[in-house]
Write an enzyme that holds these catalytic residues in place. Structure first.
Site, PDB file in Angstrom:
ATOM      1  N   GLU A 265       0.391  20.288  -9.537  1.00 60.68           N
ATOM      2  CA  GLU A 265      -1.003  20.727  -9.486  1.00 60.68           C
ATOM      3  C   GLU A 265      -1.165  21.951  -8.590  1.00 60.68           C
ATOM      4  O   GLU A 265      -0.789  21.921  -7.415  1.00 60.68           O
ATOM      5  CB  GLU A 265      -1.900  19.592  -8.972  1.00 60.68           C
ATOM      6  CG  GLU A 265      -3.375  19.957  -8.989  1.00 60.68           C
ATOM      7  CD  GLU A 265      -4.276  18.774  -8.691  1.00 60.68           C
ATOM      8  OE1 GLU A 265      -5.379  18.993  -8.175  1.00 60.68           O
ATOM      9  OE2 GLU A 265      -3.867  17.630  -8.983  1.00 60.68           O
TER      10      GLU A 265
ATOM     11  N   LYS B  94      -7.927   9.918  -4.166  1.00 61.11           N
ATOM     12  CA  LYS B  94      -6.989  10.638  -5.036  1.00 61.11           C
ATOM     13  C   LYS B  94      -6.654  11.982  -4.423  1.00 61.11           C
ATOM     14  O   LYS B  94      -5.500  12.435  -4.451  1.00 61.11           O
ATOM     15  CB  LYS B  94      -7.592  10.811  -6.423  1.00 61.11           C
ATOM     16  CG  LYS B  94      -6.633  11.405  -7.458  1.00 61.11           C
ATOM     17  CD  LYS B  94      -6.664  12.928  -7.536  1.00 61.11           C
ATOM     18  CE  LYS B  94      -5.732  13.454  -8.606  1.00 61.11           C
ATOM     19  NZ  LYS B  94      -5.678  14.932  -8.633  1.00 61.11           N
TER      20      LYS B  94
ATOM     21  N   ASP C 158       9.456   6.104  -2.757  1.00 60.83           N
ATOM     22  CA  ASP C 158       8.782   5.440  -3.872  1.00 60.83           C
ATOM     23  C   ASP C 158       7.280   5.718  -3.813  1.00 60.83           C
ATOM     24  O   ASP C 158       6.538   5.037  -3.108  1.00 60.83           O
ATOM     25  CB  ASP C 158       9.060   3.937  -3.798  1.00 60.83           C
ATOM     26  CG  ASP C 158       8.521   3.172  -5.006  1.00 60.83           C
ATOM     27  OD1 ASP C 158       7.729   3.750  -5.778  1.00 60.83           O
ATOM     28  OD2 ASP C 158       8.896   2.005  -5.174  1.00 60.83           O
TER      29      ASP C 158
ATOM     30  N   HIS D 289     -11.610  24.556  -9.295  1.00 59.01           N
ATOM     31  CA  HIS D 289     -11.061  23.981 -10.518  1.00 59.01           C
ATOM     32  C   HIS D 289     -10.993  25.008 -11.637  1.00 59.01           C
ATOM     33  O   HIS D 289     -10.044  25.011 -12.433  1.00 59.01           O
ATOM     34  CB  HIS D 289     -11.902  22.777 -10.947  1.00 59.01           C
ATOM     35  CG  HIS D 289     -11.548  21.529 -10.212  1.00 59.01           C
ATOM     36  ND1 HIS D 289     -12.072  20.298 -10.521  1.00 59.01           N
ATOM     37  CD2 HIS D 289     -10.707  21.310  -9.173  1.00 59.01           C
ATOM     38  CE1 HIS D 289     -11.575  19.382  -9.713  1.00 59.01           C
ATOM     39  NE2 HIS D 289     -10.747  19.979  -8.880  1.00 59.01           N
TER      40      HIS D 289
END
Length: 427
Positions: free
Chosen positions: A82, A266, A282, A380
Site C-alpha cells: 500500500e 486497520k 506471523d 486516497h
C-alpha cells in the site's frame, strides 16, 4: 547495530539502489542482496518452508526512517504493497524525533496455552484438583524444554477457568502461562499442553480435547507513547493546536464506536503488519491478538488513546499484544527476514515488539492527522492516481510527475495518465 542515526538526508529522492546503499552504510554493511530481494528466497528453500510450492510471491520492501525508540535510532524494514504507509510512518517519526521520539515498554513474553477439559460432573471440584496439582504440572511442563528453562523461560503458572453451562455441559479450560523468551512460542506452548493432557485426564477422570496456544496474548503486551508540542503540528492552513484537538476528536469516535474503531485499528495495523512480515513473523497471529484485545471490554474499540496535555502538547499511547520472535519459523529460514532483523539491530523479541508498537502509533498519528485536516480522501485519490500511473506504464521516475499532474487537474483516469506520459516522453 552500528548506525548512529535513523535520519538519512534525501532518502525519499534517491534511486532504489542508492537507498539500499545508504541503508547498508548506515548499519555497517547490512545484507544488501537479501534486503533487495535479489533471489533472496531460493526456490528449493521455499519448497522446504510450505507445501505445494510453485514459486515465491514478492512485496515491495521499504525502509522507514527517522525512528527513535527509547533513545535509540532505528531503520525500520517494512514489506507492504500500500502506498503512503512507509512515508507516513517516516514523517510522523520525523515530527516526534526532536522531542525524544517514542518511549516504549514490554511485559514479559508470556504466552497462554489452553487445555480443554470436558465430561465432568462438578467443574469447580475439578478446578480445585488442578490447582492442588499446579506445582507438579508446572514441573512436568518444564521437563519438556530444558533449553528454554536454562534461558530463563518456561512454564510460570497454571490457571483453571470454569464454564458451567455450554452446549457440551460443564467445561474447564486450564491455561498454562509460559515465558517463551525470544520465540513467538506456538511450538513450545503446544508441546507443553500436549505433554500435560494425559496427566490431567488421570488426575481428573475427565477428557481432554483441545491442547493449543491462544493468540490472545494478553500477558505479552507492547506499549508505546509519543508526545509532541502543538508547534510541531503546524500545517499550511491549520495551527498545531487545531491539529492536536482534531486528532483527539477523531480518536474519540474510535473509542466509542466499533464501526469507526475497525477502520482506526486497520490503520494501526498498516504500520505494524509490514514490520512483522519483513521480519518473518506471523502477522495473522498479531492481527488476531490485536483485534481480540481491542474487544476485551465487550465493546470493540481503539488500540490507541490520544489526549491534549496542559493545553500545549499532543500525547498518544498504544497497547496491544505483541507475540513476535527472533528465533524459529521464517525468522530463521528466510534470508530477507534475517537481513531485516539485522537492519533493525534488535537483540530481543521484547525490543522488537516495542519498536513495532511505536511504528503502529506513528501510523495511527499520520492517519488521524490527515482526517483532522485535509481529509483522508485527498490522500486516497493520490494513491489511486499512483496505481493508475503504474498500470499505464509509468516508470519509477515518471510516477510522481504523472500523479502530480492528474491530481492538479482533478482528472484521475487511465486516459489522462496516457496523455501525460506521452507529453513527458516527447519532452
Amino acid at each position: 547495530m552500528s548506525h548512529t542515526t535513523s535520519r538519512i538526508s534525501g532518502f525519499r529522492n534517491l534511486s532504489p539502489q542508492d537507498r539500499l546503499d545508504a541503508a547498508a552504510a548506515a548499519v555497517g554493511g547490512a545484507d544488501v542482496a537479501a534486503l533487495a530481494g535479489y533471489g533472496a528466497l531460493a526456490l528449493d528453500r521455499a519448497d522446504g518452508m510450505i507445501e505445494n510450492v510453485v514459486g515465491v510471491f514478492e512485496l515491495p520492501m521499504g525502509i522507514a526512517t527517522n525512528f527513535i525508540v527509547n533513545g535509540r535510532d532505528y531503520l525500520i524494514p517494512m514489506a507492504v504493497e500500500e502506498p503512503s504507509v512507509v512515508a507516513a510512518a517516516s514523517h510522523m517519526a520525523k515530527i516526534a524525533a526532536p522531542f525524544g521520539g517514542f518511549r516504549a515498554s514490554h511485559t514479559d513474553p508470556i504466552m497462554r496455552g489452553q487445555i480443554q477439559i470436558i465430561g465432568m460432573e462438578d467443574p469447580h471440584a475439578l478446578r480445585k484438583t488442578l490447582l492442588a496439582a499446579k506445582d507438579d504440572l508446572i514441573a512436568l511442563a518444564n521437563s519438556k524444554d530444558r533449553v528454554l528453562v536454562n534461558l530463563g523461560g518456561g512454564c510460570r503458572d497454571l490457571e483453571a477457568h470454569v464454564f458451567e453451562d455450554t452446549p457440551l455441559g460443564p467445561m474447564v479450560v486450564a491455561h498454562i502461562l509460559v515465558d517463551v523468551r525470544d520465540a513467538m512460542g506456538a511450538n513450545t506452548v503446544n508441546s507443553m499442553a500436549e505433554l500435560l493432557a494425559p496427566t490431567i485426564e488421570t488426575l481428573t477422570g475427565a477428557r481432554v480435547r483441545l491442547r493449543i496456544l491462544s493468540n490472545l496474548a494478553d500477558l505479552r503486551l507492547a506499549r508505546a507513547e509519543v508526545s509532541v508540542p502543538f508547534s510541531a503540528l503546524d500545517m499550511t492552513g491549520f495551527s498545531g493546536r487545531d491539529v492536536a484537538h482534531g486528532i483527539v476528536e477523531a480518536a474519540t469516535l474510535a473509542m466509542i464506536d466499533p464501526y469507526r474503531a475497525a477502520t482506526h485499528n486497520k490503520g494501526i495495523m498498516n504500520g505494524i503488519d509490514p514490520v512483522v512480515i519483513a521480519t518473518g513473523n506471523d502477522w495473522r497471529a498479531i492481527e488476531a491478538g490485536a483485534h481480540a484485545y481491542a474487544a476485551r471490554s465487550g465493546l470493540y474499540r481503539s488500540l490507541t488513546e490520544w489526549r491534549v496535555k496542559d493545553d500545549a502538547a499532543l500525547v498518544g499511547t498504544i497497547e496491544l499484544p505483541m507475540a513476535v520472535g527472533l528465533v524459529g519459523g521464517a525468522t530463521k529460514t528466510h534470508p530477507a527476514a534475517q537481513a531485516a532483523l539485522r537492519l533493525l539491530g534488535v537483540t530481543s523479541a521484547n525490543e522488537l515488539g516495542q519498536v513495532i508498537a511505536a511504528v503502529g502509533l506513528a501510523q495511527n498519528m499520520a492517519a488521524l492527522r490527515a482526517l483532522a485536516t485535509e481529509g483522508i480522501q485527498r490522500g486516497h485519490m493520490t494513491l489511486h492516481a499512483r496505481n493508475i500511473a503504474i498500470a499505464e506504464g509509468a516508470s519509477s521516475h515518471e510516477v510522481d510527475q504523472v500523479v502530480a499532474a492528474m491530481v492538479s487537474a482533478k482528472d484521475i483516469s487511465a486516459s489522462h495518465a496516457q496523455q501525460i506520459l506521452a507529453q513527458l516522453r516527447q519532452q
